[in-house]
Design a protein around this motif. Structure first.
Motif, PDB file in Angstrom:
ATOM      1  N   GLY A  30      36.389  45.567  36.337  1.00 52.19           N
ATOM      2  CA  GLY A  30      37.315  45.244  35.255  1.00 52.19           C
ATOM      3  C   GLY A  30      38.670  44.815  35.781  1.00 52.19           C
ATOM      4  N   VAL A  31      39.189  45.533  36.773  1.00 54.43           N
ATOM      5  CA  VAL A  31      40.476  45.169  37.376  1.00 54.43           C
ATOM      6  C   VAL A  31      40.397  43.770  37.979  1.00 54.43           C
ATOM      7  N   GLN A  32      39.298  43.476  38.653  1.00 57.48           N
ATOM      8  CA  GLN A  32      39.160  42.172  39.300  1.00 57.48           C
ATOM      9  C   GLN A  32      39.087  41.013  38.304  1.00 57.48           C
ATOM     10  N   LYS A  33      38.637  41.266  37.081  1.00 58.60           N
ATOM     11  CA  LYS A  33      38.628  40.214  36.059  1.00 58.60           C
ATOM     12  C   LYS A  33      40.059  39.749  35.764  1.00 58.60           C
ATOM     13  N   PHE A  34      41.028  40.647  35.924  1.00 56.65           N
ATOM     14  CA  PHE A  34      42.427  40.284  35.708  1.00 56.65           C
ATOM     15  C   PHE A  34      43.092  39.772  36.988  1.00 56.65           C
ATOM     16  N   LEU A  35      42.700  40.312  38.136  1.00 57.78           N
ATOM     17  CA  LEU A  35      43.289  39.875  39.403  1.00 57.78           C
ATOM     18  C   LEU A  35      42.815  38.483  39.820  1.00 57.78           C
ATOM     19  N   PHE A  36      41.563  38.173  39.532  1.00 56.97           N
ATOM     20  CA  PHE A  36      40.965  36.906  39.944  1.00 56.97           C
ATOM     21  C   PHE A  36      40.340  36.209  38.731  1.00 56.97           C
ATOM     22  N   PRO A  37      41.159  35.793  37.775  1.00 57.19           N
ATOM     23  CA  PRO A  37      40.609  35.254  36.525  1.00 57.19           C
ATOM     24  C   PRO A  37      39.785  33.977  36.701  1.00 57.19           C
ATOM     25  N   ASP A  38      40.111  33.152  37.673  1.00 58.02           N
ATOM     26  CA  ASP A  38      39.368  31.901  37.852  1.00 58.02           C
ATOM     27  C   ASP A  38      37.934  32.134  38.310  1.00 58.02           C
ATOM     28  N   THR A  39      37.729  33.147  39.149  1.00 62.26           N
ATOM     29  CA  THR A  39      36.386  33.367  39.689  1.00 62.26           C
ATOM     30  C   THR A  39      35.636  34.512  39.016  1.00 62.26           C
ATOM     31  N   ARG A  44      34.908  32.465  35.090  1.00 64.62           N
ATOM     32  CA  ARG A  44      33.478  32.806  35.168  1.00 64.62           C
ATOM     33  C   ARG A  44      32.849  32.783  33.777  1.00 64.62           C
ATOM     34  N   PHE A  45      33.554  33.299  32.791  1.00 67.47           N
ATOM     35  CA  PHE A  45      33.027  33.308  31.427  1.00 67.47           C
ATOM     36  C   PHE A  45      32.825  31.878  30.915  1.00 67.47           C
ATOM     37  N   HIS A  54      38.539  32.990  26.726  1.00 65.54           N
ATOM     38  CA  HIS A  54      39.914  33.483  26.881  1.00 65.54           C
ATOM     39  C   HIS A  54      40.153  34.786  26.119  1.00 65.54           C
ATOM     40  N   VAL A  55      39.270  35.088  25.196  1.00 68.00           N
ATOM     41  CA  VAL A  55      39.335  36.347  24.448  1.00 68.00           C
ATOM     42  C   VAL A  55      38.357  37.358  25.041  1.00 68.00           C
ATOM     43  N   MET A  56      37.137  36.885  25.307  1.00 68.12           N
ATOM     44  CA  MET A  56      36.077  37.811  25.723  1.00 68.12           C
ATOM     45  C   MET A  56      36.272  38.366  27.132  1.00 68.12           C
ATOM     46  N   ALA A  57      36.794  37.573  28.060  1.00 66.59           N
ATOM     47  CA  ALA A  57      36.992  38.073  29.429  1.00 66.59           C
ATOM     48  C   ALA A  57      37.983  39.242  29.465  1.00 66.59           C
ATOM     49  N   PRO A  58      39.161  39.123  28.811  1.00 61.77           N
ATOM     50  CA  PRO A  58      40.056  40.289  28.796  1.00 61.77           C
ATOM     51  C   PRO A  58      39.482  41.491  28.053  1.00 61.77           C
ATOM     52  N   ILE A  59      38.717  41.242  26.978  1.00 66.75           N
ATOM     53  CA  ILE A  59      38.090  42.359  26.273  1.00 66.75           C
ATOM     54  C   ILE A  59      37.087  43.049  27.188  1.00 66.75           C
ATOM     55  N   SER A  60      36.254  42.249  27.859  1.00 66.18           N
ATOM     56  CA  SER A  60      35.267  42.812  28.781  1.00 66.18           C
ATOM     57  C   SER A  60      35.944  43.573  29.916  1.00 66.18           C
ATOM     58  N   GLY A  61      36.940  42.943  30.535  1.00 67.51           N
ATOM     59  CA  GLY A  61      37.654  43.596  31.637  1.00 67.51           C
ATOM     60  C   GLY A  61      38.359  44.862  31.191  1.00 67.51           C
ATOM     61  N   GLY A  62      39.002  44.804  30.023  1.00 66.69           N
ATOM     62  CA  GLY A  62      39.683  45.992  29.503  1.00 66.69           C
ATOM     63  C   GLY A  62      38.720  47.123  29.215  1.00 66.69           C
ATOM     64  N   ASN A  87      28.015  45.848  27.419  1.00 67.25           N
ATOM     65  CA  ASN A  87      28.626  44.952  28.404  1.00 67.25           C
ATOM     66  C   ASN A  87      27.607  44.498  29.456  1.00 67.25           C
ATOM     67  N   ILE A  88      26.884  45.433  30.039  1.00 72.51           N
ATOM     68  CA  ILE A  88      25.943  45.086  31.111  1.00 72.51           C
ATOM     69  C   ILE A  88      24.730  44.350  30.542  1.00 72.51           C
ATOM     70  N   THR A  89      24.343  44.650  29.313  1.00 71.28           N
ATOM     71  CA  THR A  89      23.237  43.929  28.679  1.00 71.28           C
ATOM     72  C   THR A  89      23.605  42.467  28.456  1.00 71.28           C
ATOM     73  N   VAL A  90      24.831  42.222  27.998  1.00 69.71           N
ATOM     74  CA  VAL A  90      25.305  40.834  27.842  1.00 69.71           C
ATOM     75  C   VAL A  90      25.335  40.142  29.199  1.00 69.71           C
ATOM     76  N   ALA A  91      25.761  40.847  30.232  1.00 71.60           N
ATOM     77  CA  ALA A  91      25.788  40.261  31.575  1.00 71.60           C
ATOM     78  C   ALA A  91      24.384  39.870  32.032  1.00 71.60           C
ATOM     79  N   ILE A  92      23.422  40.734  31.798  1.00 65.43           N
ATOM     80  CA  ILE A  92      22.041  40.448  32.198  1.00 65.43           C
ATOM     81  C   ILE A  92      21.507  39.250  31.417  1.00 65.43           C
ATOM     82  N   ILE A  93      21.716  39.251  30.119  1.00 66.26           N
ATOM     83  CA  ILE A  93      21.192  38.169  29.278  1.00 66.26           C
ATOM     84  C   ILE A  93      21.853  36.832  29.618  1.00 66.26           C
ATOM     85  N   SER A  94      23.157  36.842  29.870  1.00 67.08           N
ATOM     86  CA  SER A  94      23.871  35.583  30.087  1.00 67.08           C
ATOM     87  C   SER A  94      23.775  35.056  31.514  1.00 67.08           C
TER      88      SER A  94
END
Length: 144
Positions: A30-39, A44-45, A54-62, A87-94
């Motif tokens: 989660g921290v890395q989603k904010f530290l490295f938003p491009d990757t 990534r989203f 732009h909404v879902m990445a901060p929600i996921s990271g938070g 969260n992890i189910t969405v990651a697996i599916i996507s």
């Protein structure tokens, strides 16, 4: 209701190890989603086609930071697993399902090993609770 959930605690020492490592992995990701938003965050989203990146990445990271920290502390453990399971189910599916369809079984299995480990560990924590050495255990003991 919270009292009922807290009373269902497991004193299994193994739960502590699983709870702490699962919480740690989600927290640092989660921290890395904010530290490295491009990757790892918005970029990534966008790449994997998540709607409103732009909404879902901060929600996921938070969510990963908040609920990962709660798992580490062992506070509201069972409740904290639910958004992380989503969260992890969405990651697996996507990410892993398209990989399976495009690259085949073995590449997808290789790349999904951590995701499925985290999913099953979260289900374990949902079923058995935080274990000993947790805030949930302390709250439960204070109520008795």
């Amino acid at each position: 209701m919270i009292d009922q959930i807290l009373k269902l605690q497991s004193s299994t020492p193994a739960a502590v190890l699983i709870r702490v490592i699962v919480g740690y992995v989600f927290f640092v990701e989660g921290v890395q989603k904010f530290l490295f938003p491009d990757t790892l965050g918005v970029g990534r989203f966008i790449k994997i086609g998540i709607p409103w990146p732009h909404v879902m990445a901060p929600i996921s990271g938070g969510a990963e930071i908040i609920f990962g920290a709660l798992l580490i502390a062992g506070l509201f453990t069972r409740l904290s697993t639910i958004p992380l399971i989503i969260n992890i189910t969405v990651a697996i599916i996507s990410t892993k399902v398209p990989m399976f369809l495009n690259k085949g079984f073995w590449p997808a299995v290789h790349e999904s090993r951590l995701d499925f480990t985290m999913l099953l560990s979260l289900i374990f924590l949902l079923l058995v609770g935080a274990g000993c050495l947790s805030m949930d255990e302390k709250l439960s003991a204070d109520k008795n």
